[in-house]
Design a protein around this motif. Structure first.
Motif, PDB file in Angstrom:
ATOM      1  N   ILE A 152      43.119  39.888  50.494  1.00  0.00           N
ATOM      2  CA  ILE A 152      42.880  41.327  50.597  1.00  0.00           C
ATOM      3  C   ILE A 152      42.317  41.679  51.972  1.00  0.00           C
ATOM      4  O   ILE A 152      42.715  42.669  52.596  1.00  0.00           O
ATOM      5  CB  ILE A 152      41.927  41.801  49.477  1.00  0.00           C
ATOM      6  N   ALA A 153      41.400  40.853  52.463  1.00  0.00           N
ATOM      7  CA  ALA A 153      40.827  41.090  53.797  1.00  0.00           C
ATOM      8  C   ALA A 153      41.911  41.015  54.865  1.00  0.00           C
ATOM      9  O   ALA A 153      41.943  41.830  55.803  1.00  0.00           O
ATOM     10  CB  ALA A 153      39.730  40.066  54.078  1.00  0.00           C
ATOM     11  N   SER A 357      39.024  47.091  45.849  1.00  0.00           N
ATOM     12  CA  SER A 357      39.899  46.133  45.160  1.00  0.00           C
ATOM     13  C   SER A 357      39.290  44.727  45.185  1.00  0.00           C
ATOM     14  O   SER A 357      39.402  43.987  44.198  1.00  0.00           O
ATOM     15  CB  SER A 357      41.286  46.131  45.804  1.00  0.00           C
ATOM     16  N   ALA A 358      38.632  44.362  46.286  1.00  0.00           N
ATOM     17  CA  ALA A 358      37.965  43.056  46.346  1.00  0.00           C
ATOM     18  C   ALA A 358      36.832  42.980  45.319  1.00  0.00           C
ATOM     19  O   ALA A 358      36.632  41.944  44.671  1.00  0.00           O
ATOM     20  CB  ALA A 358      37.426  42.807  47.755  1.00  0.00           C
ATOM     21  N   LEU A 359      36.106  44.089  45.142  1.00  0.00           N
ATOM     22  CA  LEU A 359      35.045  44.131  44.137  1.00  0.00           C
ATOM     23  C   LEU A 359      35.613  43.926  42.729  1.00  0.00           C
ATOM     24  O   LEU A 359      35.018  43.227  41.897  1.00  0.00           O
ATOM     25  CB  LEU A 359      34.301  45.467  44.205  1.00  0.00           C
ATOM     26  N   LEU A 360      36.780  44.530  42.457  1.00  0.00           N
ATOM     27  CA  LEU A 360      37.409  44.345  41.145  1.00  0.00           C
ATOM     28  C   LEU A 360      37.789  42.889  40.903  1.00  0.00           C
ATOM     29  O   LEU A 360      37.626  42.365  39.796  1.00  0.00           O
ATOM     30  CB  LEU A 360      38.657  45.222  41.031  1.00  0.00           C
ATOM     31  N   ILE A 361      38.295  42.243  41.938  1.00  0.00           N
ATOM     32  CA  ILE A 361      38.650  40.828  41.812  1.00  0.00           C
ATOM     33  C   ILE A 361      37.426  40.011  41.416  1.00  0.00           C
ATOM     34  O   ILE A 361      37.481  39.153  40.524  1.00  0.00           O
ATOM     35  CB  ILE A 361      39.232  40.297  43.144  1.00  0.00           C
ATOM     36  N   VAL A 362      36.310  40.286  42.070  1.00  0.00           N
ATOM     37  CA  VAL A 362      35.077  39.542  41.793  1.00  0.00           C
ATOM     38  C   VAL A 362      34.579  39.840  40.376  1.00  0.00           C
ATOM     39  O   VAL A 362      34.212  38.929  39.628  1.00  0.00           O
ATOM     40  CB  VAL A 362      33.995  39.890  42.835  1.00  0.00           C
ATOM     41  N   ILE A 363      34.598  41.129  39.990  1.00  0.00           N
ATOM     42  CA  ILE A 363      34.098  41.533  38.673  1.00  0.00           C
ATOM     43  C   ILE A 363      34.919  40.915  37.545  1.00  0.00           C
ATOM     44  O   ILE A 363      34.372  40.424  36.553  1.00  0.00           O
ATOM     45  CB  ILE A 363      34.095  43.069  38.544  1.00  0.00           C
ATOM     46  N   PHE A 364      36.268  40.907  37.695  1.00  0.00           N
ATOM     47  CA  PHE A 364      37.150  40.374  36.651  1.00  0.00           C
ATOM     48  C   PHE A 364      37.470  38.901  36.852  1.00  0.00           C
ATOM     49  O   PHE A 364      38.299  38.338  36.135  1.00  0.00           O
ATOM     50  CB  PHE A 364      38.452  41.176  36.599  1.00  0.00           C
ATOM     51  N   ASN A 365      36.830  38.282  37.850  1.00  0.00           N
ATOM     52  CA  ASN A 365      37.009  36.860  38.110  1.00  0.00           C
ATOM     53  C   ASN A 365      38.468  36.483  38.357  1.00  0.00           C
ATOM     54  O   ASN A 365      38.926  35.399  38.028  1.00  0.00           O
ATOM     55  CB  ASN A 365      36.446  36.024  36.945  1.00  0.00           C
ATOM     56  N   GLY A 366      39.217  37.422  38.950  1.00  0.00           N
ATOM     57  CA  GLY A 366      40.606  37.149  39.313  1.00  0.00           C
ATOM     58  C   GLY A 366      41.547  36.992  38.146  1.00  0.00           C
ATOM     59  O   GLY A 366      42.630  36.416  38.280  1.00  0.00           O
ATOM     60  N   ASP A 367      41.208  37.521  36.974  1.00  0.00           N
ATOM     61  CA  ASP A 367      42.038  37.373  35.771  1.00  0.00           C
ATOM     62  C   ASP A 367      43.099  38.469  35.734  1.00  0.00           C
ATOM     63  O   ASP A 367      42.821  39.623  35.403  1.00  0.00           O
ATOM     64  CB  ASP A 367      41.160  37.453  34.527  1.00  0.00           C
ATOM     65  N   THR A 368      44.346  38.122  36.050  1.00  0.00           N
ATOM     66  CA  THR A 368      45.447  39.082  36.103  1.00  0.00           C
ATOM     67  C   THR A 368      45.701  39.742  34.760  1.00  0.00           C
ATOM     68  O   THR A 368      45.936  40.944  34.676  1.00  0.00           O
ATOM     69  CB  THR A 368      46.740  38.376  36.559  1.00  0.00           C
ATOM     70  N   GLU A 369      45.641  38.960  33.698  1.00  0.00           N
ATOM     71  CA  GLU A 369      45.980  39.491  32.373  1.00  0.00           C
ATOM     72  C   GLU A 369      45.021  40.606  31.963  1.00  0.00           C
ATOM     73  O   GLU A 369      45.408  41.564  31.300  1.00  0.00           O
ATOM     74  CB  GLU A 369      45.941  38.358  31.341  1.00  0.00           C
ATOM     75  N   ASN A 370      43.752  40.526  32.355  1.00  0.00           N
ATOM     76  CA  ASN A 370      42.786  41.563  32.013  1.00  0.00           C
ATOM     77  C   ASN A 370      42.967  42.818  32.863  1.00  0.00           C
ATOM     78  O   ASN A 370      42.588  43.908  32.455  1.00  0.00           O
ATOM     79  CB  ASN A 370      41.357  41.049  32.196  1.00  0.00           C
ATOM     80  N   LEU A 371      43.542  42.654  34.053  1.00  0.00           N
ATOM     81  CA  LEU A 371      43.702  43.785  34.960  1.00  0.00           C
ATOM     82  C   LEU A 371      44.977  44.578  34.721  1.00  0.00           C
ATOM     83  O   LEU A 371      45.014  45.785  34.915  1.00  0.00           O
ATOM     84  CB  LEU A 371      43.690  43.290  36.419  1.00  0.00           C
ATOM     85  N   ILE A 372      46.049  43.899  34.295  1.00  0.00           N
ATOM     86  CA  ILE A 372      47.356  44.549  34.183  1.00  0.00           C
ATOM     87  C   ILE A 372      47.359  45.731  33.207  1.00  0.00           C
ATOM     88  O   ILE A 372      47.931  46.777  33.513  1.00  0.00           O
ATOM     89  CB  ILE A 372      48.448  43.513  33.830  1.00  0.00           C
ATOM     90  N   PRO A 373      46.729  45.648  32.013  1.00  0.00           N
ATOM     91  CA  PRO A 373      46.724  46.835  31.136  1.00  0.00           C
ATOM     92  C   PRO A 373      46.064  48.046  31.799  1.00  0.00           C
ATOM     93  O   PRO A 373      46.557  49.167  31.671  1.00  0.00           O
ATOM     94  CB  PRO A 373      45.921  46.353  29.917  1.00  0.00           C
TER      95      PRO A 373
END
Length: 605
Positions: A152-153, A357-373
Motif C-alpha cells: 500500500i505504501a 486502508s493500511a489501518l484496515l489491514i492492521v485491524i483485520f489482520n489481513g483477512d480477505t474473507e472478513n473484508l470482502i462482504p
C-alpha cells in the motif's frame, strides 16, 4: 534534506499547463480503472465456492448457474453505467446522479458509500494479493500484514508521482495478468479436452441435500464481489483524453467483455477440475498447479495474479481523490482535498486513502474473507442509488427513446437492490459495522458543510457599505535583556508605529535595577515597563499588563504582542530555545482582541 528526498521519491513539480498531458488514453485507462474489476477474477469464483462448500463437495456444481447469473448482472451494470457516462460526462458517478435526481441525502449516502468502498478496495486488494504470494511462498504467511502494508505504501508513492506515470507502469502487469489467465483457461480446457486431466467435478444437475434458496442467494451475493470496481470508469471521466465520455464508454465496454470472459472461464475450469476452496491456497493457484505443475509457468501466473490483486487498489487511488474533490467542492469534505500536489494529482486524497486502508489491514489482520462482504455491500448501495437516480431522470425529462434506457436502469436497480438486501440478510454478522460507520460518515459530511456555511455567513461583507476599520497600533515587546534580537525587534516595531512598549519581568530587585540601569544607558527610544513577579511567573504578569493596555486602547488602537523568536541553524537547537515564547503565544492565541506577531531572528552559529 527532506526536500531532496521528496524530489527523489515523487519527482519534480509540474506546471499547471501540463494537466492536459496527464489525461489517460483508453489503453492506460483500462489498466488503471479496470484493475479492480479484473482482479476480482482471482477471488470471485472462490467466494462462491466457499459458501457452497458448507453443504459439501457435491454442491459445487451450483457455481456454474450462479456464475452465469453474475454475468447477467454484469451486463446490466455495464449498459447502465454506459448511459451514466454519456448523461454525466463530468464524472462523479453515483454521487452526482443520486444528488441531482434523488436529493442531497441520497447523494451523500452514495458518496459516503463509495469513499468507504474505495478504502476497502485498497485493503481487500492488498490482502488478496498477499494471499496469492503466501500461496506460492507459505513461509511468508505469518508476515502477510507487513507485506500488505508495504505494498500500500508503494502504491501510494507511485500515485503521488502522477496519473500518467503510474498508468504507464501499471499497464504492464495488468495486461500480463489478462494474457496469463487467458492462457491458463485455454490450457486447462485443452488438458480436459485431450484427457490429460480428468473431469473431477461433481455431477452437474444432481440435487444436493441441505441446499436451500437462502444458501444459493448467499453464494450469489458472494460471487457478486466480482463486480466491484465496475463503477470506477464513470467516476473518473475527467481523467480521460478528449472526447472523454466516448473514450470512457469504450473503456467500460471493453472492461466488461474481458471481465465476463475471464470470470466464467475460471468458474468453468474450477468446476471441471473439482477445485474446492482451501484457506492456504487460492483457487487460481490450485488451477495453475493442476494445469502446469509447480514449475516456472505456475510461479509466473502467481506473480501476475499477486500483481493484479495489489494493483487493483490503483483503481481506488484514481477514483477516491476525484470523488473527494467533488465532495470538497460541495463543502462536504475539507478543502484540502481540492488542492493538486506537485505532480498535479490530488495528493491529500491519495495519502488519506493509503493511510486508512493500511489501518484496515492492521485491524483485520489481513483477512480477505472478513473484508470482502464489507467491500461488496459498500458498492451495491451506490449501484442501487445510481440506477434509481437514472430512472428518475428518464421519467422526469422523457427525451426521445427514453423508454429502453429506463427499462435497463429499472432492471439494474431492482437487481442491485436485491443483492444489497441479500448481503444484509445473509451476512449481517459480517457487515453490521457498515450501518454504524456509514451514518457516522454522513454526519461528518453534514457537520463539515454546516461549518463552512457558518464561516461563509460570518465572513461575508457588503462591499458597498462596509469598509476597513482604521485604528492606531500599540506594539508590546516582551524582552529578557538587551540583545541584538531585542534591538532588531524594536527597530522593526518602530517602522510600523511610534507607539512601542518593551516589557521586562523581573524576579528580584537586583535584576530589575540592573535592567533599568542598562536600558537607560542604551536609550533605544522605547519606554521600558518593568513588572515584578514574586512567584517567578512570566505569563500572569504579562497578561495582566496586556489586559490593562487592551482596556485603555480598545476604542482607538490595535494591541499587538511582538514576540522575538530564534531561527536556529540546526534542528536540534530548537530544543534549547524559544520555550518561553511558545508559552506566551499559546496563552495569548485565544485572546479575541490581541494580535500576535513573531519576529524571527536567524542565528548564524
Amino acid at each position: 534534506m527532506v526536500e531532496k528526498l521528496k524530489r527523489l521519491l515523487i519527482g519534480r513539480p509540474m506546471k499547471s499547463t501540463a494537466l492536459a498531458e496527464e489525461k489517460l488514453t483508453k489503453l492506460k485507462a483500462l489498466a488503471v480503472l479496470s484493475s479492480d474489476a479484473l482482479s476480482s477474477v482471482a477471488y470471485g469464483t472462490e467466494q462462491i465456492l466457499i459458501v457452497l462448500m458448507t453443504v459439501g463437495f457435491a454442491a459445487l456444481w451450483y457455481s456454474i448457474p450462479i456464475s452465469i447469473a453474475v454475468l447477467g448482472l454484469l451486463l446490466i451494470l455495464i449498459l447502465s453505467y454506459r448511459q451514466t457516462i454519456y448523461t454525466y460526462p463530468s464524472g462523479g458517478g453515483a454521487y452526482i446522479v443520486a444528488k441531482e435526481n434523488l436529493g442531497l441525502p441520497f447523494g451523500l449516502v452514495a458518496g459516503g458509500s463509495l469513499l468507504v468502498d474505495y478504502i476497502l478496495t485498497v485493503a481487500v486488494s492488498a490482502s488478496a494479493g498477499t494471499d496469492a504470494i503466501t500461496s506460492a511462498f507459505p513461509a511468508l504467511h505469518d508476515h502477510r500484514v507487513l507485506v500488505a502494508v508495504l505494498i500500500i505504501a508503494l502504491l501510494t508513492l507511485l500515485n503521488l508521482r502522477g496519473v500518467t506515470e503510474s498508468a504507464s507502469i501499471l499497464a504492464i502487469p495488468v495486461y500480463l495478468f489478462v494474457i496469463a489467465i487467458i492462457f491458463l483457461i485455454i490450457s486447462g480446457l485443452y488438458q480436459l479436452a485431450t484427457g490429460a486431466v480428468p473431469i473431477s467435478g461433481p455431477r452437474y444437475g444432481v440435487p444436493v441435500g441441505g441446499i436451500s434458496l437462502f444458501l444459493l442467494l448467499k453464494a450469489f451475493s458472494s460471487g457478486c464481489s466480482a463486480l466491484t470496481g465496475v463503477e470506477a470508469v464513470s467516476n473518473a471521466i475527467p481523467n480521460f483524453k478528449a472526447p472523454a465520455e466516448k473514450n470512457a464508454a469504450k473503456t467500460l465496454m471493453l472492461m466488461g467483455g474481458i471481465l465476463g470472459a475471464l470470470f466464467i472461464g475460471i468458474s468453468l475450469l474450477a468446476y471441471w477440475y473439482g477445485i474446492s476452496p482451501n484457506p492456504k491456497e487460492t483457487v487460481v493457484s490450485q488451477l495453475a498447479a493442476s494445469t502446469f505443475g509447480r514449475g516456472i509457468i505456475y510461479y509466473l501466473i502467481q506473480a501476475v495474479t499477486a500483481a493484479i490483486l495489489f494493483l487493483a487498489a490503483n483503481t481506488a487511488f484514481s477514483a477516491f481523490p476525484l470523488l473527494a474533490f467533488m465532495l470538497a467542492k460541495d463543502k462536504f469534505m475539507p478543502r484540502m482535498f481540492m488542492v493538486r500536489g506537485d505532480r498535479l494529482g490530488f495528493s491529500n486524497g491519495i495519502i488519506v486513502l493509503g493511510v486508512f486502508s493500511a489501518l484496515l489491514i492492521v485491524i483485520f489482520n489481513g483477512d480477505t474473507e472478513n473484508l470482502i462482504p464489507l467491500y461488496a455491500v459498500g458498492v451495491f448501495i451506490p449501484f442501487t442509488l445510481s440506477q434509481g437516480g437514472m430512472m428518475k431522470r428518464w421519467v422526469s425529462n422523457r427525451p426521445a427513446g427514453w423508454l429502453l434506457p429506463f427499462l435497463v436502469n429499472t432492471v439494474g436497480m431492482l437487481t442491485t437492490l436485491s443483492i444489497a438486501l441479500i448481503f444484509i440478510i445473509t451476512k449481517f454478522s459480517q457487515i453490521w459495522i457498515v450501518f454504524l460507520f456509514l451514518p457516522l460518515v454522513i454526519f461528518i459530511f453534514q457537520k463539515i458543510n454546516q461549518h463552512y456555511q457558518d464561516i461563509a455567513d460570518e465572513l461575508r461583507i457588503d462591499i458597498y457599505r462596509e469598509k476597513p476599520e482604521i485604528k492606531g497600533s500599540i506594539v508590546v515587546i516582551p524582552v529578557a535583556g538587551i540583545t541584538r534580537v531585542v534591538s532588531s525587534s524594536i527597530g522593526y516595531a518602530k517602522s510600523l508605529t511610534d507607539n512601542v512598549v518593551a516589557v521586562y519581568i523581573g524576579f528580584d530587585e537586583e535584576s530589575i535595577e540592573r535592567m533599568e540601569s542598562r536600558w537607560e544607558e542604551w536609550n533605544p527610544g522605547v519606554r521600558l515597563i518593568v513588572l515584578r513577579s514574586r512567584y517567578r511567573s512570566i505569563i500572569k504578569p504579562l497578561v495582566k499588563f496586556i489586559d490593562t493596555v487592551e482596556w485603555k486602547a480598545a476604542e482607538t488602537d490595535h494591541v499587538t504582542v511582538l514576540i522575538p523568536q530564534f531561527i536556529t541553524k540546526k534542528w536540534w537547537h530548537n530544543i534549547l530555545h524559544n520555550q518561553t515564547s511558545l508559552l506566551i503565544r499559546a496563552y495569548l492565541f485565544k485572546r479575541r482582541d490581541v494580535r500576535i506577531a513573531t519576529f524571527p531572528y536567524h542565528l548564524q552559529k
